[in-house]
Design an enzyme around this catalytic site. Sequence first.
Site, short mmCIF file in Angstrom:
data_model
loop_
_atom_site.label_atom_id
_atom_site.label_comp_id
_atom_site.label_asym_id
_atom_site.label_seq_id
_atom_site.Cartn_x
_atom_site.Cartn_y
_atom_site.Cartn_z
N ASP A 154 -12.77 -9.45 -5.15
CA ASP A 154 -13.32 -8.20 -4.63
C ASP A 154 -14.67 -8.47 -3.97
O ASP A 154 -14.92 -9.55 -3.44
CB ASP A 154 -13.44 -7.19 -5.78
CG ASP A 154 -13.20 -5.77 -5.33
OD1 ASP A 154 -14.07 -5.23 -4.63
OD2 ASP A 154 -12.16 -5.18 -5.69
N HIS A 186 -17.93 -1.99 -4.98
CA HIS A 186 -16.52 -1.79 -5.33
C HIS A 186 -16.09 -2.67 -6.50
O HIS A 186 -15.47 -2.20 -7.47
CB HIS A 186 -15.67 -2.08 -4.09
CG HIS A 186 -14.22 -1.74 -4.25
ND1 HIS A 186 -13.27 -2.69 -4.57
CD2 HIS A 186 -13.56 -0.57 -4.10
CE1 HIS A 186 -12.08 -2.11 -4.61
NE2 HIS A 186 -12.23 -0.82 -4.34
N ASN A 291 -4.07 3.16 0.43
CA ASN A 291 -4.31 4.61 0.49
C ASN A 291 -3.83 5.19 1.81
O ASN A 291 -4.59 5.82 2.53
CB ASN A 291 -5.80 4.90 0.30
CG ASN A 291 -6.29 4.46 -1.06
OD1 ASN A 291 -5.55 4.46 -2.03
ND2 ASN A 291 -7.55 4.05 -1.12
#
Length: 591
Positions: A154, A186, A291
């Site tokens: 990440d 994040h 998403n």
Amino acid sequence: MPNKRTPSILLPICALAIVVGLHTVAVTARQAPRALVSMDLIAQLRRAPHAPARVILQGDVARIRAAAARHGVPIEQTLDRFVVVNATAKQVAALQQESAIAALVRDVPVVSTMTVSDQTMAADQARAGTSGGLLGLGAIAGVTGRGVGVAVVDSGISAHKALTNKVVAAASFLLNDPSVADEFGHGTHIAGIIAGVTTSTTRVTSSYSNGVAPGAHLINVRVLGADGTGLTSGVVAGLDWIIANRTRYNIRVVNVSLGHAVQGPCALDPLCSSVQRVVESGVVVIASAGNRGKTATGQSVLGGITSPGNSPYALTVGALNTWGTVARSDDTVTTYSSRGPTAFDFVVKPDLVAPGNKIVSLEASGGFIARNYSNLHVAGSGNNAYSAMSGTSMAAGMISGGVALLLEATPTLTPARVKAVLQTTSSFMPNDGLMASGAGNVNLWSARRSGGNTLSSLLPTSVIGNLLVTPSGAMFWDSGTLADRIYHGTGIRLLGVLESVLGLLNPAQLAWGQLHLLGLSNPIASLPPNQIIWGTRLYDAQGQQIIWADQIIWADQVYDSEGQQIIWADSDMDEGQQIIWADTVIKGESR
């Protein structure tokens, strides 16, 4: 439903020469192009044929390096299975003729995609175990994920009181940036969902009690920069490092809450290839679905699973909205959560779903999100701050923590067994359908209890292709055949969470993300085709691209008519200020 099998985007480079008039090598019948070139690379070279592009070459590494030297192509990076170069259109055309090279793809930019969630997933029960009956017979030991290493691929992990002594190793794979701190915000949030702990000094909000697996240790693999973006080659390098160091740090789980739009078949996608290698090394890879479930106007979209969530080897997770209750009966798949099947390969995804909406976790002090989105802040300050974010990134973190619990309890579980146990103990969600929720709503306590059982004890019965039905639920390991059979008129009928039978299904109903419950009153009808959008791009009436921004390389962002950034979450637009960072919807859903 019309046939969605389009020709592969991987085309010979000679087609590029025809389109853009490049000065390329002559291609004769005896000089047929050997390697395949991804369409997105062709598009980039078409726009700027003389400008070098970052290209990932797949094939024999030593021979690729020699070929690059012969053609004067600068080598930027050598990975375990790939070589990254900077090449012009003419050089790409020359490299395509090399027998050592199987494919040339663009080095695609990637973006990073606790309240009642713990109880909703029954993670609290999975950790607690049971004391058993008389004399402790039948007792199930409590677990916390202790001894299990979870690698977080990440934006880095910053210091936080809830992560004290949790991060045992860290490495950065960003170009010219060795820092392992989370300058974006994040990765720290995801790390807190997986393995954060709370004490009397850290508990400053009742919305965060601890991560799913507070006993697990973390490995910080930074591949995203301060703006939340990185390169495919950086993620591949990070996954290579994980394989090489998995024994040293007992890495059993990898969380990949990031990705890019699917550009071609999984077999030629460097991220997919790397995920496969990680899984084959015995490590479970948890990937966010993405998403891309709906448009800015609320229309549902199919085929939005991002890479590497499209890999059959990844355990791909979609996002649930629990609506603030522990009961599972009112849980729904968030409308922004990406639906399957995957582009090009038509693999049924996600594999299952978990809470991902308005999740409270750790805030990276001074990070981009904390500085620019103060409305997300929930409580605390400095290195003891907390914020709420939504997205399939958060849902993936939930499952990564859950897998750590299972692996502490049953260390012999293989990645395939982990997927099977989680799927067969999930609650199928007929109102959302196979393409939105996969096997269903995860139940970690049920998975914990069945994790030590052999698969043969589940007595699976093959239904169609790679779909298996057991007394407790359904599971699938799909490489494309399941969706293919659905499209061609073969389907399934599921009459409930605990009962599964063979049956026929109108293929259009399942393809549109709805399961028609035959034999039940008030059957769920499929959505009209005009309410569903398929494809990788959507245009408004004026021909403006408004979603699936494959050509916006730093993020998949959507803008309203005033140029304000918006996104398709389930809440009213707050002056157009909603945004996706990674697989994270900053605002999220509300009633």
